[in-house]
Each structure stands twice: as structure tokens, then as C-alpha cells.
Design an enzyme around this catalytic site. Structure first.
Site, PDB file in Angstrom:
ATOM      1  CG  HIS A 101      34.456 -13.827   8.692  1.00  0.00           C
ATOM      2  ND1 HIS A 101      34.320 -15.166   8.462  1.00  0.00           N
ATOM      3  CD2 HIS A 101      33.770 -13.572   9.836  1.00  0.00           C
ATOM      4  CE1 HIS A 101      33.568 -15.701   9.424  1.00  0.00           C
ATOM      5  NE2 HIS A 101      33.217 -14.754  10.266  1.00  0.00           N
ATOM      6  CG  ASP A 104      36.976 -15.649   6.135  1.00  0.00           C
ATOM      7  OD1 ASP A 104      37.508 -15.791   7.245  1.00  0.00           O
ATOM      8  OD2 ASP A 104      35.741 -15.564   5.955  1.00  0.00           O
ATOM      9  CG  HIS A 271      25.951 -20.843  17.109  1.00  0.00           C
ATOM     10  ND1 HIS A 271      26.107 -19.622  16.486  1.00  0.00           N
ATOM     11  CD2 HIS A 271      27.115 -21.515  16.890  1.00  0.00           C
ATOM     12  CE1 HIS A 271      27.300 -19.563  15.917  1.00  0.00           C
ATOM     13  NE2 HIS A 271      27.924 -20.704  16.140  1.00  0.00           N
ATOM     14  CG  ASP A 296      25.748 -19.870   9.651  1.00  0.00           C
ATOM     15  OD1 ASP A 296      25.328 -19.403   8.573  1.00  0.00           O
ATOM     16  OD2 ASP A 296      26.716 -19.395  10.272  1.00  0.00           O
ATOM     17  CG  ASP A 307      30.167 -23.969  17.159  1.00  0.00           C
ATOM     18  OD1 ASP A 307      29.388 -24.696  16.538  1.00  0.00           O
ATOM     19  OD2 ASP A 307      30.412 -22.801  16.840  1.00  0.00           O
TER      20      ASP A 307
HETATM   21  C1  XUL Z   1      31.161 -18.940  14.832  1.00  0.00           C
HETATM   22  C2  XUL Z   1      30.310 -18.712  13.649  1.00  0.00           C
HETATM   23  C3  XUL Z   1      30.802 -17.704  12.693  1.00  0.00           C
HETATM   24  C4  XUL Z   1      29.732 -16.874  12.084  1.00  0.00           C
HETATM   25  C5  XUL Z   1      30.248 -15.766  11.210  1.00  0.00           C
HETATM   26  O1  XUL Z   1      30.693 -19.880  15.708  1.00  0.00           O
HETATM   27  O2  XUL Z   1      29.316 -19.367  13.472  1.00  0.00           O
HETATM   28  O3  XUL Z   1      31.534 -18.365  11.725  1.00  0.00           O
HETATM   29  O4  XUL Z   1      28.869 -17.646  11.308  1.00  0.00           O
HETATM   30  O5  XUL Z   1      31.130 -14.927  11.877  1.00  0.00           O
HETATM   31 CO    CO Z   2      27.902 -19.422  11.957  1.00  0.00          CO
END
Ligand code: XUL
Ligand code: CO
Length: 432
Positions: A101, A104, A271, A296, A307
Site C-alpha cells: 500500500h 506502507d 476473510h 491472500d 482476522d
Molecule cells: C485487510 C486486508 C488487507 C488487504 C489489502 O484485512 O486483507 O491487507 O489485503 O488492503
Molecule cells: Co488481504
């Protein structure tokens, strides 16, 4: 010359399952060929810059636990030192990709223009390092959730100035992603949702979201960005309800805004669990809807209901996920991003390395097991057999009356057949 941050930790190499060396891969041999493709090209691992280098070890009950030479992260000199260390880690691990991001990689400036200029400066710094090390960018993204200006959302904010600011931010991040040859651009709706319905206009916020997304796609096309645009579904956290709840919800929104052929999804394990699904459910659904993009890879603590973004360590779970990835034809622009962080007591540089080593080995072992399942063909044969009755039947093109007449004329009395779930579960265990 290195920063010395990782001390004498050696470059991690594949030594096979019998090695006693903690700093070696047991399953991840990047050059091993599985289903006709190198393991590195199957898995397409990426380090998440935010968790590994920007997160300081805080939780809701306490602040920073880590000591890093690039803290406090408030000037460009520190940002560059952080980048130096990050690329040293990519090289030690042999990671082909990373993700970041804007927030970061550079400290925010006093104005938007200063923030943008800093992002451009660090983009050029990354560009040089990527060229030197051969590391690629899996995806770039904008942090539209940490700064207090985004507390009520970005695209779905009640204030049009915040919407505009978010648009400007995404433009700068898409530009950076494009410049670095990023293979995808991700939008996670960090605070696109609501805390209470009592102050929320759902219809308006949804329309704002749709317009924003269309704008992002138009700009990506305009600058010739050939990567995929990905939405990352998540049901809640930080907001009580997030609009990009899960894959099915995102697909509905994409259809509503006519973007279902343009935008895909980046699916995160944790998620999926928060949404009450399994990871493989979300993967299989996305593939069946034609919107599967990237993953992810992390895990949630199953007791916390939160999470927790831990590194994956459960081969059977990961195998079922990669089985769906392989059934979908594997990654194209996507890959395996470790959106995973250390536990806050894991203070040492070697913890950061070993977390990735374990995660990569877990994924490699899982992918190899998934490939065996697919190659052997028994699971797919059983699936096909279950639906065999549909081959050559006209039932789907009949209307209600025709079928009603047919049932009586032919005296149909369908007999239930076993779903053979336990047999299939036993079969899966044989490949692990
Ligand atoms: C948050 C998440 C983020 C996204 C990117 O839960 O997963 O880190 O992957 O913004
Ligand atoms: Co993520």
C-alpha cells in the site's frame, strides 16, 4: 553492502523433507515441475510489505513490541532503509513478488501533493531494486482506511471531498503500480461499509462505490494497465458491515455496475472464514463465476473469531484451496500473497524469515498434494459420475408442463443415490 538486519541468516535453499536445517525449504523447490509447470510459477509467492515491515507489533491492548532500525517511520530516509531491508528479505527467501500500500512504503506528507511526490520517489527507488534483484510486483493498492479522514469510508464516504481524495490516492497508486510493472491492482474496501444503519444511506453509498470502481477501471484502461483489477471481499472488520462481504456479494455488485467482465477478486483465507465460508468455497465460487484472480494466504485463529492474519501451517487445508486454484486453471496474473503477520512476541529478524519459510513450505506441500488429487483423476471422475444423468437429456430446455406430463407418462420414480462424502474424504487423505 547489506544493512546487516538479517545478520548471518543464510539464503534459504531447498534441501528436501529430511533436512534438519531450520533455514531451508523442505517442500518448496522452485524448479520442481508439477503438472508441467515450475513450482515457483504455480505458487507465485509474494511478501506483504505492510505486515512484515510497516506493522510494529501493536494490538488493541498495547503498542509497538518490535524494534526495527527504520522506526520511527516518519521520514524518507527511514522509508529507504525499510526498502533496503525488505529487498534483502526477498532475496534471502527467493520471493518472486511483493505487494504494498502507499502508506506502507512512504510517510504521509503535509499535503496530498507531498504524499504523491514521496510515493513517486519511493517508486523509483523500488524500480531500481526490482531491476537489480529480479523481484516483481504482484499487486499495488491504496491504504484508504488508516488515516482518520477515511474513518467513514473512502468511495462510500458521506463527504464528496473524501471521495475525491480517495480517487486522487488511487490514481497515484495505480500510476505507481503501472510504473513498477504490477500484475494486478487490488481494492480492499477497508472502511467501505457502515457502523450503524441509523446514519447510513445504503442506496447512495452503493452508487458511489459503483461509480468509483468504474472510474478506476477507466483510468487503468487509459494508462494501458494490462493487469487485473481485483476486489478483496471481507464481511466485517473494521466496519460492522462491509459492502464487499464475500465473493457472491461482490459478483452481484459487479453485475449491478456492469463490471463483471472487468474486475475479479483477490480472495483471502481469513476473510472467507469470517464470512462463514471455507476458503475453498470462495475459490470455487469465484472460479465458477469467472472472477477468480488471486489469493491472500493466511489463517485465522479459529477461536478468536477475528482476522488474525497468521502464516499458514495446515497442509490439508491449504491443499483443498490449491485444488480449487488448479481446477480453475491456476494463476494467470494472480499469485499467493502472504497477507500474514508475526505474532507480536516474535521479535527477531529470524522470526520474519522462518514465518515465510514455513508458510511457503506449507503452500508447496499443499499444492503438490492438490496436483496429485487432480492428476489421479478419481475425485473429478466421481464428480462427473454424480452428474452423468444430465448427459444427453433435454430436461433443462423443457417447461413445467412438459416435465409434469413426462413424470406421469413415464411413471418416473427417481431413486436417491449416495453422495459418497466419506469415501471422497478418505480419498483426499490418501494424497496428503
Ligand atoms: C485487510 C486486508 C488487507 C488487504 C489489502 O484485512 O486483507 O491487507 O489485503 O488492503
Ligand atoms: Co488481504
Amino acid at each position: 553492502m547489506t544493512t546487516g538486519f538479517f545478520g548471518d541468516i543464510p539464503t534459504i535453499r531447498y534441501e528436501g523433507p529430511d533436512t534438519d536445517n531450520a533455514f531451508a525449504y523442505r517442500h518448496y523447490d522452485p524448479d520442481a515441475v508439477v503438472l508441467g509447470k515450475r513450482l515457483e510459477d504455480h505458487l507465485r509467492f509474494a511478501v506483504a510489505y505492510w505486515h512484515s515491515f510497516a506493522w510494529e507489533g501493536g494490538d488493541p491492548f498495547g503498542g509497538r513490541t518490535f524494534e526495527r532500525p527504520w522506526y520511527p517511520q516518519d521520514d524518507m530516509k527511514m522509508a529507504k532503509l525499510k526498502a533496503d531491508v525488505a529487498f534483502e528479505m526477498f532475496a534471502l527467501l527467493g520471493q518472486p513478488f511483493f505487494c504494498f500500500h502507499d502508506a506502507d512504503v512512504r510517510p504521509e506528507g503535509a499535503t496530498f501533493a507531498e504524499s504523491r511526490a514521496r510515493l513517486e520517489e519511493i517508486t523509483d527507488y523500488f524500480g531500481q531494486k526490482m531491476e537489480d534483484t529480479g523481484t516483481g510486483l504482484l499487486w499495488g493498492t491504496a491504504n484508504l482506511f488508516s488515516n482518520r479522514r477515511f474513518m467513514s469510508g473512502a468511495a462510500t464516504n458521506p463527504d464528496p471531498e473524501v471521495y475525491a481524495y480517495a480517487a486522487a490516492t488511487v490514481k497515484s497508486c495505480l500510476d505507481a503500480t503501472q510504473k513498477l510493472g504490477g500484475q494486478n491492482y487490488v481494492l480492499w474496501g477497508g472502511r467501505e461499509g457502515y457502523e450503524t444503519l441509523l446514519n447510513t444511506d445504503l442506496r447512495r453509498e452503493r452508487d458511489q462505490f459503483g461509480r468509483f470502481l468504474a472510474m478506476v477501471c477507466d483510468y487503468a484502461d487509459k494508462i494501458g494497465f494490462t493487469g487485473a483489477i481485483l476486489i478483496e471481499p471481507k464481511p466485517q472488520e473494521p466496519t460492522k458491515h462491509q459492502y464487499d462481504y464475500d465473493v457472491a456479494t461482490v459478483h452481484g455488485m459487479l453485475q449491478e455496475f456492469g463490471l463483471e467482465d472487468r474486475v475479479k477478486v483477490n480472495i483471502e483465507q481469513g476473510h472467507a472464514i469470517l464470512a462463514g465460508h471455507s476458503f475453498e468455497h470462495e475459490l470455487a465460487l469465484a472460479a465458477s463465476l469467472g472472477i477468480f484472480g488471486s489469493i491472500d494466504m493466511n489463517r485465522n485463529d479459529y477461536q478468536s473469531g477475528w482476522d488474525t492474519d497468521q502464516f499458514p501451517n495446515n497442509v490439508p487445508e491449504v491443499a483443498l484451496a490449491y485444488y480449487e486454484v488448479l481446477r480453475a486453471g491456476g494463476f494467470t496474473t494472480g499469485g499467493t500473497n502472504f497477507d500474514a503477520k508475526l505474532r507480536r512476541q516474535s521479535l527477531d529478524p529470524e522470526d520474519l524469515i522462518l514465518a515465510h519459510v514455513g508458510g511457503m513450505d506449507t503452500c508447496a506441500a499443499g499444492l503438490k498434494a492438490a496436483a496429485r488429487m487432480l492428476e489421479d483423476g478419481k475425485l473429478e471422475a466421481a464428480r462427473a459420475a454424480r452428474y452423468a444423468g444430465w448427459n444427453g437429456t433435454d430436461v433443462l430446455s423443457c417447461d413445467l408442463e412438459t416435465l409434469a406430463a413426462r413424470v406421469e407418462a413415464q411413471g418416473l420414480d427417481p431413486q436417491p443415490r449416495s453422495g459418497r462424502q466419506e469415501r471422497l474424504e478418505n480419498l483426499v487423505n490418501r494424497y496428503l
